[in-house]
Design a protein around this motif. Structure first.
Motif, PDB file in Angstrom:
ATOM      1  N   SER A   1      38.432  -6.079  64.983  1.00  0.00           N
ATOM      2  CA  SER A   1      39.422  -5.689  63.991  1.00  0.00           C
ATOM      3  C   SER A   1      38.774  -4.804  62.940  1.00  0.00           C
ATOM      4  O   SER A   1      37.582  -4.926  62.644  1.00  0.00           O
TER       5      SER A   1
ATOM      6  N   LYS B   1      28.867  -9.998  68.202  1.00  0.00           N
ATOM      7  CA  LYS B   1      30.012 -10.098  69.106  1.00  0.00           C
ATOM      8  C   LYS B   1      29.644  -9.549  70.481  1.00  0.00           C
ATOM      9  O   LYS B   1      28.969  -8.523  70.595  1.00  0.00           O
TER      10      LYS B   1
ATOM     11  N   ASP C   1      37.175  -6.799  60.088  1.00  0.00           N
ATOM     12  CA  ASP C   1      36.076  -7.732  60.333  1.00  0.00           C
ATOM     13  C   ASP C   1      35.030  -7.618  59.216  1.00  0.00           C
ATOM     14  O   ASP C   1      34.564  -6.500  58.906  1.00  0.00           O
TER      15      ASP C   1
ATOM     16  N   ARG D   1      30.464   0.020  62.794  1.00  0.00           N
ATOM     17  CA  ARG D   1      31.773  -0.633  62.804  1.00  0.00           C
ATOM     18  C   ARG D   1      32.741   0.150  63.679  1.00  0.00           C
ATOM     19  O   ARG D   1      32.612   1.375  63.832  1.00  0.00           O
TER      20      ARG D   1
ATOM     21  N   ASP E   1      41.250  -1.061  66.311  1.00  0.00           N
ATOM     22  CA  ASP E   1      41.351  -2.453  66.756  1.00  0.00           C
ATOM     23  C   ASP E   1      41.345  -2.505  68.288  1.00  0.00           C
ATOM     24  O   ASP E   1      41.735  -1.546  68.950  1.00  0.00           O
TER      25      ASP E   1
END
Length: 382
Positions: free
Chosen positions: A193, A186, A196, A66, A70
Motif C-alpha cells: 500500500s 515483505k 505502508d 517504496r 498499490d
C-alpha cells in the motif's frame, strides 16, 4: 638519712629534666629534611595535537525504496545485503490491474480521436451550406465548437493514457542508485500500500562515507581560531586530513577530508554539525556504523609538560615549579591540547622552568625538595 635521700632524688630529677629539655630544643631547631622529588626542565618542540569527535556514519546516498502504486508484491529480484547497480530491477508489483487501466485509456483515446473526425466532417458539411445561405451561420459556429470540444477530449484521453502508462511502469521498481540493499520485510505475495509505514527496503550508496560530528559553541570558536584562513571555506581547505577511528578503536585505512560546516547551531544542544568524507570503495563501512573523527593540529615551538607532572584542582590544572632555593610553588597552566602523554601549554610556565614530575599529589606549597633526575620514561617527555 631519709632527708639526704630526698635531696639526692630531687637533684637527679632536675638534671634529667634539663638534659631532656636540651635534647628536645635541639631536635626542634633542626632544619626539616628536604623531600626527594624527580624534576624535569620544560622544553619547546614542534608537536601535533589530536582531538576526537564522536561521529555517526552514513552512505553518500540513503534512500527508502517504496512502491508508488498499490497491489500485491509479485516478485522480489534481490536478496538482503546484495550490491545492486543503478537501474537494476528490485521488485515487481502485480501489473494486471494497471495493464487494464492502460488498455481502457487507450480505447478512450481512440474514441475521442474518432469523435474529432466526425466533428470535422460536420464542419466540412455545414461550411458550403452557410456560404450558399442554405443554413444560418449559427450552425457552422456550433459545428466548429463541437470540433474544438472533440479535440480537447483527445488531449484529455492522451493524458489519461500517459497516467495509466506511468502507473504501469511503477509496477517495476528499480534501483535509483548503486549500493547495498537493506532488510526486505515483505516477501512475494504481500499486499503493498502507498500508506505502508515501512519501506520495501533501504538502499545505501556507500562508495563514499559521510561522518557527521558536532562541536559545542566554545569548541567551534576554538576550532575556527586554530586554522589558517579568513573565511570558513578557506579554513576547511587548510584543514589537515581527517582520520576515522572505528568502533573497535582501529584506524580506518583511508584518510578523509572535512568538507562541510552546517549553516546554523542546533538550538536544543547548542552544537554545530560538521561533515568529513571518507572513500569506501571496498564497502567496509556501512550506513549506521559509529566511530570517531580525529583531527590534528600542528604547533611550532610548543611548550611540552608531562601529564604526570600536573594536578587538577576545581577544574584548573597546576604544576609545581622549582625555585632556585629548591622550594616549590604551585602554578596554574593553560592547556591548548595533548600530544601523546604530554600537555601543550599556552601560558603559566616558560621554557627552562623546572617542574616536579612525581608525587605531585602529595606535595604542598613552599615545600623544599631535593631535586633528582627524572627516570628515562618521564625525562623523555620533558
Amino acid at each position: 638519712m631519709k632527708k639526704d635521700v630526698l635531696i639526692w632524688s630531687l637533684l637527679v630529677g632536675i638534671i634529667l629534666s634539663g638534659l631532656y629539655s636540651c635534647k628536645s630544643s635541639s631536635a626542634h631547631n633542626e632544619a626539616p629534611t628536604a623531600v626527594p622529588a624527580e624534576v624535569v626542565t620544560i622544553g619547546a618542540a614542534d608537536a601535533n595535537t589530536e582531538n576526537d569527535y564522536t561521529a555517526s556514519l552514513e552512505g553518500k546516498v540513503n534512500v527508502e525504496i517504496r512502491s508508488q502504486v498499490d497491489g500485491y508484491l509479485d516478485k522480489v529480484y534481490v536478496d538482503e545485503g546484495a550490491y545492486v547497480k543503478a537501474g537494476q530491477p528490485l521488485f515487481k508489483i502485480d501489473e494486471h490491474r494497471y495493464r487494464e487501466q492502460l488498455n481502457n485509456a487507450k480505447a478512450a483515446q481512440h474514441a475521442a480521436e474518432a469523435a474529432v473526425l466526425n466533428a470535422q466532417l460536420e464542419v466540412d458539411k455545414v461550411t458550403p451550406l452557410v456560404a450558399n445561405k442554405v443554413v444560418s451561420d449559427i450552425q457552422l459556429r456550433t459545428a466548429k465548437t463541437a470540433y474544438e470540444v472533440a479535440v480537447a477530449n483527445v488531449e484529455q484521453a492522451k493524458a489519461q493514457v500517459a497516467a495509466a502508462s506511468i502507473n504501469l511502469g511503477y509496477t517495476n521498481i528499480t534501483a535509483p542508485v548503486s549500493g547495498y540493499i537493506g532488510r526486505i520485510p515483505k516477501k512475494a505475495g504481500a499486499l503493498i500500500s502507498l500508506n505502508d509505514p515501512e519501506p520495501l527496503t533501504k538502499l545505501s550508496d556507500v562508495h563514499e562515507i559521510y561522518a557527521y560530528f558536532s562541536l559545542s559553541e566554545s569548541d567551534f570558536f576554538t576550532f575556527k581560531d586554530n586554522y589558517a584562513g579568513t573565511t570558513l571555506e578557506e579554513k576547511l581547505k587548510n584543514l589537515p586530513p581527517a582520520t576515522l577511528v572505528l568502533a573497535d578503536n582501529h584506524i580506518y585505512e583511508k584518510q578523509g577530508k572535512v568538507d562541510m560546516i552546517d549553516g546554523q547551531f542546533e538550538k536544543n544542544t547548542g552544537a554545530i554539525t560538521l561533515r568529513a568524507v571518507f572513500p569506501n570503495e571496498k564497502g567496509i563501512i556501512r550506513t549506521g556504523n559509529t566511530g570517531k573523527v580525529r583531527l590534528q593540529r600542528q604547533f611550532k615551538d610548543a611548550l611540552l609538560v608531562p601529564q604526570a607532572a600536573t594536578i587538577e584542582v576545581q577544574d584548573r590544572v597546576f604544576v609545581y615549579t622549582v625555585g632556585k632555593d629548591n622550594k616549590i610553588t604551585r602554578q596554574a597552566i593553560t592547556i591548548v591540547g595533548t600530544s601523546g602523554n604530554q600537555y601543550l601549554v599556552k601560558d603559566g610556565v616558560k621554557a627552562g622552568d623546572r617542574i616536579v614530575v612525581t608525587g605531585v599529589d602529595r606535595l604542598k606549597e613552599g615545600t623544599e625538595i631535593k631535586p633528582e633526575k627524572a627516570k628515562p620514561a618521564v625525562a623523555a617527555q620533558g
